[in-house]
Design a protein around this motif. Structure first.
Motif, PDB file in Angstrom:
ATOM      1  N   GLU A 170       0.823  -1.202   0.000  1.00 19.84           N
ATOM      2  CA  GLU A 170       0.000   0.000   0.000  1.00 19.84           C
ATOM      3  C   GLU A 170       0.860   1.256   0.000  1.00 19.84           C
ATOM      4  OE1 GLU A 170      -2.639  -0.562   3.320  1.00 19.84           O
ATOM      5  OE2 GLU A 170      -3.912  -1.955   2.203  1.00 19.84           O
ATOM      6  N   ALA A 171       1.985   1.222   0.706  1.00 21.79           N
ATOM      7  CA  ALA A 171       2.900   2.370   0.702  1.00 21.79           C
ATOM      8  C   ALA A 171       3.479   2.588  -0.690  1.00 21.79           C
ATOM      9  CB  ALA A 171       4.009   2.166   1.726  1.00 21.79           C
ATOM     10  N   TYR A 172       3.881   1.515  -1.359  1.00 25.76           N
ATOM     11  CA  TYR A 172       4.387   1.653  -2.728  1.00 25.76           C
ATOM     12  C   TYR A 172       3.345   2.329  -3.613  1.00 25.76           C
ATOM     13  CZ  TYR A 172       8.775  -0.978  -2.465  1.00 25.76           C
ATOM     14  OH  TYR A 172      10.051  -1.369  -2.194  1.00 25.76           O
ATOM     15  N   THR A 173       2.093   1.917  -3.484  1.00 24.71           N
ATOM     16  CA  THR A 173       1.031   2.495  -4.294  1.00 24.71           C
ATOM     17  C   THR A 173       0.778   3.953  -3.917  1.00 24.71           C
ATOM     18  OG1 THR A 173      -0.014   0.330  -4.570  1.00 24.71           O
ATOM     19  CG2 THR A 173      -1.398   2.274  -4.957  1.00 24.71           C
ATOM     20  N   SER A 174       0.622   4.219  -2.638  1.00 24.06           N
ATOM     21  CA  SER A 174       0.314   5.565  -2.167  1.00 24.06           C
ATOM     22  C   SER A 174       1.421   6.561  -2.512  1.00 24.06           C
ATOM     23  CB  SER A 174       0.083   5.536  -0.656  1.00 24.06           C
ATOM     24  OG  SER A 174      -0.166   6.831  -0.158  1.00 24.06           O
ATOM     25  N   TRP A 175       2.673   6.133  -2.376  1.00 25.45           N
ATOM     26  CA  TRP A 175       3.811   7.007  -2.617  1.00 25.45           C
ATOM     27  C   TRP A 175       4.260   6.986  -4.081  1.00 25.45           C
ATOM     28  CZ3 TRP A 175       6.793   4.811   2.182  1.00 25.45           C
ATOM     29  CH2 TRP A 175       6.259   5.373   3.351  1.00 25.45           C
ATOM     30  N   GLN A 176       3.539   6.228  -4.913  1.00 28.27           N
ATOM     31  CA  GLN A 176       3.837   6.109  -6.341  1.00 28.27           C
ATOM     32  C   GLN A 176       5.273   5.671  -6.584  1.00 28.27           C
ATOM     33  OE1 GLN A 176       2.627  10.064  -7.579  1.00 28.27           O
ATOM     34  NE2 GLN A 176       0.614   9.280  -8.152  1.00 28.27           N
ATOM     35  N   LEU A 177       5.644   4.583  -5.911  1.00 28.72           N
ATOM     36  CA  LEU A 177       6.995   4.031  -6.021  1.00 28.72           C
ATOM     37  C   LEU A 177       7.011   2.870  -7.004  1.00 28.72           C
ATOM     38  CD1 LEU A 177       7.947   3.865  -2.224  1.00 28.72           C
ATOM     39  CD2 LEU A 177       8.450   5.692  -3.874  1.00 28.72           C
ATOM     40  N   ASP A 178       8.114   2.707  -7.643  1.00 29.16           N
ATOM     41  CA  ASP A 178       8.322   1.626  -8.611  1.00 29.16           C
ATOM     42  C   ASP A 178       9.400   0.694  -8.042  1.00 29.16           C
ATOM     43  OD1 ASP A 178       8.652  -0.016 -10.802  1.00 29.16           O
ATOM     44  OD2 ASP A 178       9.364   1.566 -12.139  1.00 29.16           O
ATOM     45  N   ARG A 179       9.075  -0.581  -7.886  1.00 32.74           N
ATOM     46  CA  ARG A 179      10.032  -1.559  -7.349  1.00 32.74           C
ATOM     47  C   ARG A 179      11.144  -1.900  -8.327  1.00 32.74           C
ATOM     48  NH1 ARG A 179       7.523  -4.493  -2.847  1.00 32.74           N
ATOM     49  NH2 ARG A 179       5.334  -3.964  -2.854  1.00 32.74           N
ATOM     50  N   VAL A 180      10.904  -1.718  -9.593  1.00 33.49           N
ATOM     51  CA  VAL A 180      11.854  -2.141 -10.620  1.00 33.49           C
ATOM     52  C   VAL A 180      12.899  -1.058 -10.844  1.00 33.49           C
ATOM     53  CG1 VAL A 180      12.102  -2.913 -13.002  1.00 33.49           C
ATOM     54  CG2 VAL A 180      10.036  -3.503 -11.715  1.00 33.49           C
ATOM     55  N   ARG A 181      14.165  -1.484 -10.790  1.00 35.27           N
ATOM     56  CA  ARG A 181      15.259  -0.546 -11.065  1.00 35.27           C
ATOM     57  C   ARG A 181      15.272  -0.207 -12.547  1.00 35.27           C
ATOM     58  NH1 ARG A 181      20.584  -2.625  -8.048  1.00 35.27           N
ATOM     59  NH2 ARG A 181      20.834  -0.530  -7.280  1.00 35.27           N
ATOM     60  N   ALA A 182      15.585   1.023 -12.829  1.00 34.43           N
ATOM     61  CA  ALA A 182      15.652   1.463 -14.227  1.00 34.43           C
ATOM     62  C   ALA A 182      16.889   0.911 -14.924  1.00 34.43           C
ATOM     63  CB  ALA A 182      15.677   2.984 -14.291  1.00 34.43           C
TER      64      ALA A 182
END
Length: 182
Positions: A170-182
């Motif tokens: 939920e934090a990843y979604t709320s903070w608009q974070l991407d788990r995948v490294r560029a």
């Protein structure tokens, strides 16, 4: 969805604590990319590269840690209680990943068996299952979780406690974070 404080309220010097294999490094990397902070993985400071996770001398580790936290902008993942006081004195925010021992154990087994691009890994040290780490997760993690919770409650910093895999997602979604490294 968990009620989260906005990531911006944690400032520009964020500490991420939690049990081994709780997702600290992946979260630090995602936050660093999202808001432009230097990402510091304490495991990489504490251990010598190209070894089987051999620790640096304590003074050398502390020197690397203390120099890094003097910078103005960072997100730092890892525990290492011997240098927590100076880290907390410089921090502007705190995130505690408070996942279960079973979750930590599952994440450890997954990353050692299947995840060859582990975020925060040690250069030149392939991931392998080590009995010492299994023992650490099973024996030390419950006590460490309690210790981190006590520290979390006592620290007068803006903070977020993520007490499950669901809360972390939920934090990843709320903070608009991407788990995948560029």
């Amino acid at each position: 969805m968990t009620d989260l404080r906005p990531l911006s309220e944690l400032g520009r010097r964020i500490c991420i604590l939690g049990p081994s294999n709780s997702g600290k490094s992946t979260l630090a990397d995602a936050i660093g990319r999202r808001i432009g902070l230097r990402v510091i993985h304490l495991d990489q400071f504490h251990h010598l590269p190209h070894t089987a996770w051999k620790p640096r001398p304590r003074d050398a580790f502390h020197a690397l840690h203390d120099a890094a936290i003097q910078e103005n902008d960072w997100v730092i993942d890892g525990n290492y209680s011997s240098c927590m006081p100076q880290r907390f004195a410089r921090a502007t925010g705190l995130i505690l990943l408070d996942v279960s021992t079973l979750t930590s154990l599952g994440r450890y087994l997954y990353r050692t068996l299947f995840d060859r691009r582990r975020v925060g890994g040690l250069e030149g040290a392939p991931e392998r299952i080590h009995m010492d780490m299994l023992r650490h997760i099973v024996v030390a993690t419950p006590a460490n979780r309690a210790r981190y919770a006590t520290m979390y409650d006592a620290l007068p910093l803006p903070k977020v406690r993520l007490a499950s895999t669901r809360a972390i997602n939920e934090a990843y979604t709320s903070w608009q974070l991407d788990r995948v490294r560029a």
